[in-house]
Scaffold this motif. Structure first.
Motif, mmCIF file in Angstrom:
data_model
loop_
_atom_site.group_PDB
_atom_site.id
_atom_site.type_symbol
_atom_site.label_atom_id
_atom_site.label_comp_id
_atom_site.label_asym_id
_atom_site.label_seq_id
_atom_site.Cartn_x
_atom_site.Cartn_y
_atom_site.Cartn_z
ATOM 1 N N MET A 227 -41.848 -111.793 39.110
ATOM 2 C CA MET A 227 -41.716 -113.061 39.820
ATOM 3 C C MET A 227 -42.815 -113.252 40.858
ATOM 4 O O MET A 227 -43.104 -114.378 41.268
ATOM 5 N N GLN A 228 -43.427 -112.146 41.277
ATOM 6 C CA GLN A 228 -44.539 -112.178 42.224
ATOM 7 C C GLN A 228 -45.536 -111.103 41.795
ATOM 8 O O GLN A 228 -45.720 -110.097 42.479
ATOM 9 N N SER A 229 -46.188 -111.315 40.690
ATOM 10 C CA SER A 229 -47.045 -110.292 40.107
ATOM 11 C C SER A 229 -48.291 -110.064 40.967
ATOM 12 O O SER A 229 -48.762 -110.985 41.652
ATOM 13 N N ASP A 233 -55.331 -114.974 39.680
ATOM 14 C CA ASP A 233 -55.248 -116.078 38.723
ATOM 15 C C ASP A 233 -56.163 -115.804 37.526
ATOM 16 O O ASP A 233 -57.214 -115.153 37.658
ATOM 17 N N GLN A 253 -39.885 -120.448 38.184
ATOM 18 C CA GLN A 253 -40.871 -119.636 38.893
ATOM 19 C C GLN A 253 -41.465 -118.572 37.971
ATOM 20 O O GLN A 253 -42.665 -118.266 38.052
ATOM 21 N N LYS A 256 -43.950 -120.238 35.675
ATOM 22 C CA LYS A 256 -45.065 -120.661 36.520
ATOM 23 C C LYS A 256 -45.981 -119.480 36.829
ATOM 24 O O LYS A 256 -47.222 -119.620 36.840
ATOM 25 N N GLU A 257 -45.390 -118.311 37.072
ATOM 26 C CA GLU A 257 -46.181 -117.115 37.354
ATOM 27 C C GLU A 257 -46.947 -116.653 36.120
ATOM 28 O O GLU A 257 -48.113 -116.245 36.213
ATOM 29 N N ARG A 260 -49.855 -118.867 35.757
ATOM 30 C CA ARG A 260 -50.889 -118.602 36.765
ATOM 31 C C ARG A 260 -51.839 -117.489 36.338
ATOM 32 O O ARG A 260 -53.054 -117.580 36.550
ATOM 33 N N ILE A 261 -51.310 -116.437 35.733
ATOM 34 C CA ILE A 261 -52.141 -115.263 35.443
ATOM 35 C C ILE A 261 -52.798 -115.306 34.063
ATOM 36 O O ILE A 261 -53.634 -114.454 33.761
#
Length: 381
Positions: A227-229, A233, A253, A256-257, A260-261
């Motif tokens: 959830m917060q890797s 980006d 979330q 979304k994560e 992002r990556i």
């Protein structure tokens, strides 16, 4: 009655399982399962010593007590549609998730720390469903797990990506013991794979297995929260999540994560436990709540919900698939693999979390057969 009349001098306890017990394991719920196990157990006593009878009683009572506690935790009694609070009753769907995000995260970590060793001993490095062709001869179950990885890679056209870019960078979200990561690294010799998990035990085991396989220079693992890797980006060509999305408390979330990556033009692949697209009934919520309690899961969502999240983020070429029929033999096979005395004893030693998870396998089978639970795949670029 046999214990009460034990007055001779040698004792032996033999416990055997019949087809009735196995059938109940696959088809029934809590009460029927306990009743079947008790009725199918044949207890034969022949004396060793009258002094041994209390010890045998104690061991048997301990076994039954441990099993009863697991059933009480994983299969709560009652058939109400919600939890009673004061004089009111809350709808079941409101309390499908009974834990906070922090409790879920800690519970997942401890659950896999405690249970992964037993799984690895019985099933090996792949900690996910197997793939079975419908109405075709079934492969060995561990081969079916390898087939699952191969089928997903084929479904998502990763071979085509590797042909254009042999040096793929892949992240394995919820990597377990790294079975999928190593398979991907072997299949694509130029690829590098990073796996993340909440379980320190799994990360250490995955690292050890990869080094033993000679893949330590291309495959690495770390403890991290998806959830917060910890990645910048646009880090990966392929973002791979095989049966980890169900653990994510906020699906928006989570996706979304992943978005992002992933690099522009890269591929997001999510294979996860879902619910049916139709509105859930109260009995569906009750079933999912019991499964959630055993596996530390948050509220479930449907494939339709995942598709809407992908599209809201601007992900292109989004597609989905339902492989529920292709994984249906798996949970019964896992249950059968545990029906050996040595494995049942090992299961008891791992603690109540693992035991609750084992009991909840019956509920997973029920969920698939009812149509409440689906095995969904979603991908996009």
């Amino acid at each position: 009655r046999s214990f009460a009349h034990c007055g001779v001098s040698r004792a032996r306890l033999r416990l055997s399982y019949t087809q009735k017990a196995r059938k109940a394991l696959l088809h029934s719920g809590s009460e029927a399962l306990l009743r079947s196990l008790c009725s199918s157990a044949q207890l034969r006593l022949r004396c060793v010593s009258v002094a041994m009878a209390p010890l045998v009683k104690l061991l048997l009572c301990g076994f039954v007590f441990a099993f009863a506690r697991a059933f009480h935790a994983a299969l709560p009694w009652g058939s109400g549609t919600g939890r009673r609070v004061g004089k009111s009753r809350l709808p079941a769907q409101i309390i499908q998730n009974e834990r906070t995000d922090k409790e879920l995260k800690e519970g997942i970590s401890k659950f896999y720390d405690e249970s992964s060793g037993l799984w690895l001993d019985i099933w090996g490095e792949h900690m996910h469903h197997g793939f079975y062709e419908v109405n075709q001869p079934r492969p060995a179950h561990q081969q079916a797990q390898v087939d699952m990885v191969e089928r997903v890679l084929d479904w998502a056209n990763v071979d085509e990506m590797a042909a254009k870019n042999p040096n793929l960078k892949v992240v394995d979200i919820g990597c377990g013991a790294g079975g999928s990561s190593r398979h991907i690294a072997r299949k694509y010799p130029g690829a590098s794979v990073t796996g993340i998990t909440l379980s320190p035990f799994q990360a250490n085991a995955a690292t050890k297995f990869s080094e033993e396989a000679g893949l330590g220079d291309r495959v690495n693992f770390q403890v991290a929260d998806a959830m917060q890797s910890p990645f910048p980006d646009n880090s990966f060509d392929v973002v791979w999540s095989l049966e980890s999305g169900e653990h994510m408390p906020d699906k928006d979330q989570f996706i979304k994560e992943l978005h992002r990556i992933v690099k522009p033009g890269g591929r997001i692949i999510v294979v996860t436990w879902c619910t049916k697209d139709e509105e859930l009934e109260p009995r569906d919520h009750r079933l999912l709540r019991r499964i959630n309690r055993a596996y530390y899961l948050p509220e479930w969502v449907s494939v339709k919900k995942y598709l809407s999240i992908f599209e809201s983020l601007g992900v292109q070429k989004v597609s989905s698939a339902d492989w529920t029929d292709n994984i249906s033999p798996f949970w019964p096979a896992v249950i059968r693999s545990a029906l050996w005395p040595s494995r049942m004893w090992a299961l008891l030693r791992t603690g109540p979390r693992t035991l609750r998870g084992a009991v909840a396998m019956v509920l997973m089978i029920r969920g698939y057969r009812r149509g409440t639970i689906k095995f969904g795949l979603i991908q996009g670029t």
